[in-house]
Scaffold this motif. Structure first.
Motif, short mmCIF file in Angstrom:
data_model
loop_
_atom_site.label_atom_id
_atom_site.label_comp_id
_atom_site.label_asym_id
_atom_site.label_seq_id
_atom_site.Cartn_x
_atom_site.Cartn_y
_atom_site.Cartn_z
N TYR A 153 25.54 32.45 39.60
CA TYR A 153 26.38 32.82 38.52
C TYR A 153 27.87 33.26 38.94
O TYR A 153 28.91 32.80 38.34
CB TYR A 153 25.84 34.42 37.99
N LEU A 154 27.82 33.87 40.04
CA LEU A 154 29.09 34.36 40.69
C LEU A 154 29.97 33.06 40.94
O LEU A 154 31.17 32.77 40.65
CB LEU A 154 28.96 34.96 41.90
N HIS A 155 29.46 32.09 41.36
CA HIS A 155 29.95 30.77 42.00
C HIS A 155 30.40 30.03 40.49
O HIS A 155 31.42 29.32 40.64
CB HIS A 155 29.08 29.93 42.98
N THR A 156 29.62 30.04 39.71
CA THR A 156 29.88 29.12 38.44
C THR A 156 30.97 29.88 37.76
O THR A 156 31.99 29.06 37.41
CB THR A 156 28.81 29.28 37.40
N ILE A 157 31.45 31.16 37.76
CA ILE A 157 32.42 31.85 37.17
C ILE A 157 33.51 31.47 38.09
O ILE A 157 34.78 31.22 37.34
CB ILE A 157 32.06 33.56 37.15
N GLY A 158 33.59 31.69 39.38
CA GLY A 158 34.37 31.39 40.33
C GLY A 158 35.08 29.90 40.15
O GLY A 158 36.49 29.84 40.27
N GLY A 159 34.21 28.96 39.77
CA GLY A 159 34.59 27.56 39.70
C GLY A 159 35.60 27.27 38.48
O GLY A 159 36.41 26.42 38.37
N HIS A 160 35.22 28.18 37.39
CA HIS A 160 35.99 28.07 36.25
C HIS A 160 37.42 28.86 36.43
O HIS A 160 38.28 27.98 36.15
CB HIS A 160 35.42 29.14 35.22
N PHE A 161 37.60 29.69 37.08
CA PHE A 161 38.80 30.65 37.34
C PHE A 161 39.46 30.17 38.74
O PHE A 161 40.96 30.05 38.78
CB PHE A 161 38.72 31.84 37.48
N THR A 162 38.81 29.52 39.38
CA THR A 162 39.05 29.62 40.87
C THR A 162 39.11 30.97 41.42
O THR A 162 39.38 31.92 40.86
CB THR A 162 40.48 29.00 41.21
N PHE A 163 38.23 30.99 42.72
CA PHE A 163 38.04 32.45 43.15
C PHE A 163 39.17 33.45 43.30
O PHE A 163 38.95 34.56 43.02
CB PHE A 163 37.21 32.12 44.44
N ASN A 175 41.00 47.26 42.96
CA ASN A 175 41.86 48.53 42.81
C ASN A 175 41.08 49.71 43.02
O ASN A 175 41.47 50.31 44.02
CB ASN A 175 42.36 48.58 41.48
N LEU A 176 39.68 49.52 42.79
CA LEU A 176 38.76 50.76 43.27
C LEU A 176 38.63 50.91 44.59
O LEU A 176 38.80 52.01 45.07
CB LEU A 176 37.57 50.31 42.58
N PHE A 177 38.57 49.71 45.28
CA PHE A 177 38.58 49.74 46.85
C PHE A 177 39.80 49.43 47.55
O PHE A 177 39.77 49.43 48.75
CB PHE A 177 37.33 48.64 47.41
N GLY A 178 40.93 49.44 47.07
CA GLY A 178 42.05 49.18 47.59
C GLY A 178 42.40 47.73 48.19
O GLY A 178 43.02 47.93 49.11
N PHE A 179 41.65 47.05 47.57
CA PHE A 179 41.83 45.42 48.25
C PHE A 179 43.28 44.94 48.15
O PHE A 179 43.74 45.11 46.97
CB PHE A 179 40.73 44.45 47.93
N GLU A 180 43.92 44.38 48.98
CA GLU A 180 45.23 43.88 48.87
C GLU A 180 45.03 42.55 48.37
O GLU A 180 45.95 41.80 47.85
CB GLU A 180 45.82 43.81 50.31
N ARG A 181 44.04 41.93 48.60
CA ARG A 181 43.89 40.46 47.87
C ARG A 181 42.56 40.28 46.94
O ARG A 181 41.83 41.54 46.89
CB ARG A 181 43.38 39.36 49.06
N ASN A 182 42.41 39.46 46.28
CA ASN A 182 41.00 39.13 45.40
C ASN A 182 40.01 38.95 46.21
O ASN A 182 39.81 37.92 46.98
CB ASN A 182 41.32 38.22 44.21
#
Length: 209
Positions: free
Chosen positions: A66-76, A86-93
């Protein structure tokens, strides 16, 4: 495929696949990201004809799909994941990191198959073989990503790599694969403790007269 859980999860995947196939961000990236998943789904369907996994295994395997199929649509890099970032303070996606973590979940069905078919006689091997298998797959997939990146269009190659400027992206991806496999094996041993003890002798060392 007579397993009800597997049929439900497969139906969800087919719906998700169709939806995500509509107007993806980049069609060449979509193909690159979806082909490996289509192969995984096909392999699971074929294996299921001869061996029925438990619902837990099917559920865990579906997460990556599921995650990979969604990632393929948007690009990861472009998956709407701001809330978690934002919840974990990540600077990248870090959507791709979560997807890589779910790769490790396949250690669970590997261990299940080994145990059910009595292919191992040691708890140590039962615990480590699935983890090492995931490690091998993780390394192989990073090589495939690299080969695609150097042979495809530059923008498509960068999108598939999803490194987002991180020079250690491949190593971190593999680390997440391994971490996911360790978590999967902890879960496997907790959920199958009695069966493991029944099939595998606690003392695997040879006895001497």
């Amino acid at each position: 495929m007579k397993n009800r859980t597997a049929l439900i999860l497969l139906s969800i995947y087919l719906i998700l696949f169709i939806v995500c196939a509509i107007n993806p961000y980049a069609r060449d990236v979509w193909w690159a990201e979806n082909l490996p998943i289509m192969i995984i789904v096909a392999v699971v369907i074929i294996v299921t004809r001869y061996y029925k996994f438990t619902p837990t295994s099917y559920i865990l395997m579906s997460v990556l799909i599921y995650l990979h199929t969604i990632g393929g649509h948007f690009t990861f890099e472009r998956v709407p994941f701001d809330y978690v970032n934002n919840l974990f303070g990540f600077e990248r996606n870090n959507y791709d990191r979560f997807a890589h973590f779910s790769v490790g979940f396949y250690a669970y069905p590997i261990a299940e198959l080994l145990l059910s078919r009595k292919l191992v006689s040691s708890k140590v091997i039962l615990a480590l073989f699935p983890i090492f298998s995931i490690f091998a797959v993780a390394g192989g997939y990073e090589i495939i990503e690299w080969l695609f990146a150097v042979s495809a269009d530059k923008s498509a190659g960068i999108a598939v790599l999803g490194s987002q400027g991180d020079i250690w992206d491949a190593q971190k991806d593999m680390l997440m694969d391994i971490c996911g496999s360790i978590v999967a094996m902890i879960l496997f041993f907790k959920m199958n403790r009695e069966k493991i003890n029944k099939i595998i002798n606690k003392d695997t060392l040879p006895t001497h007269p």
